[in-house]
Design an enzyme around this catalytic site. Structure first.
Site, PDB file in Angstrom:
ATOM      1  N   ASP A   1       0.498 -32.738  23.147  1.00  0.00           N
ATOM      2  CA  ASP A   1      -0.584 -32.625  22.070  1.00  0.00           C
ATOM      3  C   ASP A   1      -1.431 -33.464  22.455  1.00  0.00           C
ATOM      4  O   ASP A   1      -2.531 -34.655  21.217  1.00  0.00           O
ATOM      5  CB  ASP A   1      -0.285 -32.439  20.423  1.00  0.00           C
ATOM      6  CG  ASP A   1      -0.552 -31.778  20.163  1.00  0.00           C
ATOM      7  OD1 ASP A   1      -2.190 -31.869  19.588  1.00  0.00           O
ATOM      8  OD2 ASP A   1      -0.741 -32.530  18.025  1.00  0.00           O
TER       9      ASP A   1
ATOM     10  N   HIS B   1       2.687 -37.172  22.645  1.00  0.00           N
ATOM     11  CA  HIS B   1       1.550 -38.048  21.908  1.00  0.00           C
ATOM     12  C   HIS B   1       1.579 -37.217  20.230  1.00  0.00           C
ATOM     13  O   HIS B   1       0.738 -36.845  20.080  1.00  0.00           O
ATOM     14  CB  HIS B   1       0.269 -36.773  22.240  1.00  0.00           C
ATOM     15  CG  HIS B   1      -0.400 -36.827  23.582  1.00  0.00           C
ATOM     16  ND1 HIS B   1       0.601 -36.652  24.068  1.00  0.00           N
ATOM     17  CD2 HIS B   1      -1.808 -37.371  24.894  1.00  0.00           C
ATOM     18  CE1 HIS B   1      -0.451 -36.717  25.709  1.00  0.00           C
ATOM     19  NE2 HIS B   1      -1.157 -36.860  25.521  1.00  0.00           N
TER      20      HIS B   1
ATOM     21  N   HIS C   1       1.485 -26.607  13.807  1.00  0.00           N
ATOM     22  CA  HIS C   1       2.392 -26.908  13.713  1.00  0.00           C
ATOM     23  C   HIS C   1       3.523 -26.097  12.349  1.00  0.00           C
ATOM     24  O   HIS C   1       4.376 -25.794  12.862  1.00  0.00           O
ATOM     25  CB  HIS C   1       2.380 -28.516  12.106  1.00  0.00           C
ATOM     26  CG  HIS C   1       2.206 -29.354  12.693  1.00  0.00           C
ATOM     27  ND1 HIS C   1       0.970 -30.203  11.920  1.00  0.00           N
ATOM     28  CD2 HIS C   1       1.892 -30.148  13.930  1.00  0.00           C
ATOM     29  CE1 HIS C   1       1.048 -31.428  12.660  1.00  0.00           C
ATOM     30  NE2 HIS C   1       1.455 -31.377  13.840  1.00  0.00           N
TER      31      HIS C   1
ATOM     32  N   SER D   1       3.830 -33.825  13.714  1.00  0.00           N
ATOM     33  CA  SER D   1       4.397 -33.164  14.629  1.00  0.00           C
ATOM     34  C   SER D   1       5.956 -33.946  14.444  1.00  0.00           C
ATOM     35  O   SER D   1       6.851 -32.729  14.179  1.00  0.00           O
ATOM     36  CB  SER D   1       4.463 -32.988  15.667  1.00  0.00           C
ATOM     37  OG  SER D   1       3.748 -33.833  16.219  1.00  0.00           O
TER      38      SER D   1
ATOM     39  N   ASP E   1       2.233 -44.303  27.639  1.00  0.00           N
ATOM     40  CA  ASP E   1       1.458 -43.286  28.555  1.00  0.00           C
ATOM     41  C   ASP E   1       2.212 -41.860  28.452  1.00  0.00           C
ATOM     42  O   ASP E   1       3.064 -42.011  28.852  1.00  0.00           O
ATOM     43  CB  ASP E   1       0.922 -43.783  29.804  1.00  0.00           C
ATOM     44  CG  ASP E   1      -0.387 -41.759  30.077  1.00  0.00           C
ATOM     45  OD1 ASP E   1      -0.867 -41.809  29.490  1.00  0.00           O
ATOM     46  OD2 ASP E   1       0.900 -41.054  31.004  1.00  0.00           O
ATOM     47  N   GLY E   2       1.377 -41.010  27.550  1.00  0.00           N
ATOM     48  CA  GLY E   2       2.339 -39.236  27.413  1.00  0.00           C
ATOM     49  C   GLY E   2       3.091 -39.062  28.542  1.00  0.00           C
ATOM     50  O   GLY E   2       4.328 -38.346  28.621  1.00  0.00           O
TER      51      GLY E   2
ATOM     52  N   GLU F   1       3.696 -42.369  21.759  1.00  0.00           N
ATOM     53  CA  GLU F   1       2.276 -43.187  21.526  1.00  0.00           C
ATOM     54  C   GLU F   1       1.900 -43.576  22.121  1.00  0.00           C
ATOM     55  O   GLU F   1       2.708 -45.449  22.453  1.00  0.00           O
ATOM     56  CB  GLU F   1       3.149 -43.141  19.879  1.00  0.00           C
ATOM     57  CG  GLU F   1       1.360 -42.770  18.886  1.00  0.00           C
ATOM     58  CD  GLU F   1       0.036 -42.129  19.426  1.00  0.00           C
ATOM     59  OE1 GLU F   1       0.009 -40.847  19.265  1.00  0.00           O
ATOM     60  OE2 GLU F   1      -0.947 -42.538  19.547  1.00  0.00           O
TER      61      GLU F   1
HETATM   62  C1  SAM Z   1      -3.587 -34.959  18.923  1.00  0.00           C
HETATM   63  S1  SAM Z   1      -2.755 -36.110  18.280  1.00  0.00           S
HETATM   64  C2  SAM Z   1      -1.377 -36.167  18.053  1.00  0.00           C
HETATM   65  C3  SAM Z   1      -0.850 -35.607  16.805  1.00  0.00           C
HETATM   66  C4  SAM Z   1       0.583 -35.119  16.800  1.00  0.00           C
HETATM   67  N1  SAM Z   1       1.218 -34.486  17.663  1.00  0.00           N
HETATM   68  C5  SAM Z   1       0.033 -34.413  15.516  1.00  0.00           C
HETATM   69  O1  SAM Z   1       1.383 -32.824  15.764  1.00  0.00           O
HETATM   70  O2  SAM Z   1       1.343 -34.718  14.427  1.00  0.00           O
HETATM   71  C6  SAM Z   1      -2.267 -37.332  19.733  1.00  0.00           C
HETATM   72  C7  SAM Z   1      -2.467 -38.341  20.267  1.00  0.00           C
HETATM   73  O3  SAM Z   1      -2.851 -38.752  21.092  1.00  0.00           O
HETATM   74  C8  SAM Z   1      -2.622 -40.265  21.278  1.00  0.00           C
HETATM   75  N2  SAM Z   1      -2.639 -40.882  22.503  1.00  0.00           N
HETATM   76  C9  SAM Z   1      -3.624 -40.154  23.474  1.00  0.00           C
HETATM   77  N3  SAM Z   1      -3.920 -40.450  24.623  1.00  0.00           N
HETATM   78  C10 SAM Z   1      -2.839 -40.890  24.720  1.00  0.00           C
HETATM   79  C11 SAM Z   1      -1.954 -40.386  26.257  1.00  0.00           C
HETATM   80  N4  SAM Z   1      -2.558 -40.951  26.912  1.00  0.00           N
HETATM   81  N5  SAM Z   1      -0.786 -41.226  26.260  1.00  0.00           N
HETATM   82  C12 SAM Z   1       0.394 -40.796  24.658  1.00  0.00           C
HETATM   83  N6  SAM Z   1      -0.641 -40.308  23.343  1.00  0.00           N
HETATM   84  C13 SAM Z   1      -2.235 -40.223  23.629  1.00  0.00           C
HETATM   85  C14 SAM Z   1      -3.613 -40.408  20.312  1.00  0.00           C
HETATM   86  O4  SAM Z   1      -3.127 -41.964  19.961  1.00  0.00           O
HETATM   87  C15 SAM Z   1      -2.738 -39.602  19.138  1.00  0.00           C
HETATM   88  O5  SAM Z   1      -2.477 -39.776  18.526  1.00  0.00           O
END
Ligand code: SAM
Length: 280
Positions: A164, A42, A19, A100, A143-144, A118
């Site tokens: 992320d 994500h 961050h 983020s 899906d991201g 998300e």
């Molecule tokens: C490390 S955290 C994100 C933190 C956020 N970017 C931050 O910096 O505050 C990863 C996130 O990805 C989500 N996630 C897991 N697999 C995913 C996917 N295939 N597509 C989108 N999100 C996903 C999880 O639920 C989680 O909330």
């Protein structure tokens, strides 16, 4: 059902690293008048209550943001990031940690846009709650990696993409390396940032080789280790690959990394690295 919940890790050293650097990237993007778009594939929940039992279980923020909180000698480059954390804690006590999306929201100008994605339904619902009425923010469930296809290139033709991943599935390094190639194919001029955990050296080298083989150029690599390379009981370090870093970012990031190495190291000297994985 996704197992990973960022609340268990909120505010840890990896969040500080990610961050604080994210804030610099956004500030550099905002130097030009033209609007930009931020895509967070994500996104997490946006805000984390550090007194929640999940956050208290590992209390990772103690070795992260808590080490910076209340200090008067923090380098100026961290000020925008610290202001983002302080904004969530107006009484001066560290209760909440911004993810983020909330860090980024502070850097959007009236013409800029943010797209949040998300896959966890509960986290998505929380994002909707926080940003659903914000006209500059779009919140999407899914899906991201698919989100890269859906939202790139942005109509502004300027912007920052943060990938992320929670790295809780096998072959995630391959997915992230492929995502880098895909994001670049669709948005070659964008600033593209990819977070990754430091795991065993062979896995990291294989990741780097796959990224380099994509043919994408101008990839800056930033890494921070807070524990020795032999440590395997918890996250020992993390990295960020930044494709097309804005002018001036490398120079800003170098002393930031060194300061984080000293400040966030756990029981040893820590380590950091900054260099071009692939030059221009
Ligand atoms: C490390 S955290 C994100 C933190 C956020 N970017 C931050 O910096 O505050 C990863 C996130 O990805 C989500 N996630 C897991 N697999 C995913 C996917 N295939 N597509 C989108 N999100 C996903 C999880 O639920 C989680 O909330």
């Amino acid at each position: 059902m996704l197992a990973y919940r960022h609340l268990f890790h909120a505010g840890n050293f990896a969040d500080v690293f990610k961050h604080a650097l994210l804030a610099r990237l956004l500030l550099l993007l905002a130097r030009k008048d033209k609007p930009f778009c931020y895509l967070d594939t994500h996104a997490g929940t946006g805000l984390y209550d550090l007194s929640h039992p999940w956050a208290k279980k590992l209390a990772e923020h103690r070795e992260g943001i808590a080490r910076l909180w209340g200090r008067k000698d923090i380098p100026e480059a961290f000020a925008p990031y610290m202001e983002a954390v302080q904004a969530e804690n107006p009484d001066g006590k560290l209760h909440f940690y911004p993810g983020s999306p909330r860090v980024t929201r502070r850097f959007l100008r009236p013409g800029d846009r943010m797209v949040l994605n998300e896959l966890n339904k509960k986290d998505f619902a929380e994002l909707k709650e926080q940003f659903g009425r914000d006209r500059q923010v779009g919140v999407h469930y899914g899906d991201g990696y698919q989100a890269l296809k859906a939202h790139l290139p942005p109509k502004e033709r300027r912007g920052l993409v943060l990938v992320d991943s929670s790295f809780d599935r096998a072959k995630e390094f391959d997915r992230v390396a492929d995502a880098l190639g895909l994001a670049h194919e669709r948005f070659a001029t964008g600033v593209l940032a990819f977070w990754y955990p430091l795991m065993e050296a062979p896995a990291i080298r294989a990741f780097e080789r796959r990224v380099a083989a994509s043919g994408v150029r101008k990839i800056l690599k930033l890494e921070l280790s807070v524990l020795p390379e032999t440590w395997s009981q918890s996250l020992r370090g993390c990295g960020l690959l930044v494709v097309n870093p804005p002018f001036g970012f490398e120079e800003e990031a170098a002393p930031m990394l060194e300061w984080m190495r000293v400040t966030l190291a756990q029981g040893g000297p820590g380590a950091c690295e900054l260099g071009w994985l692939v030059p221009e």
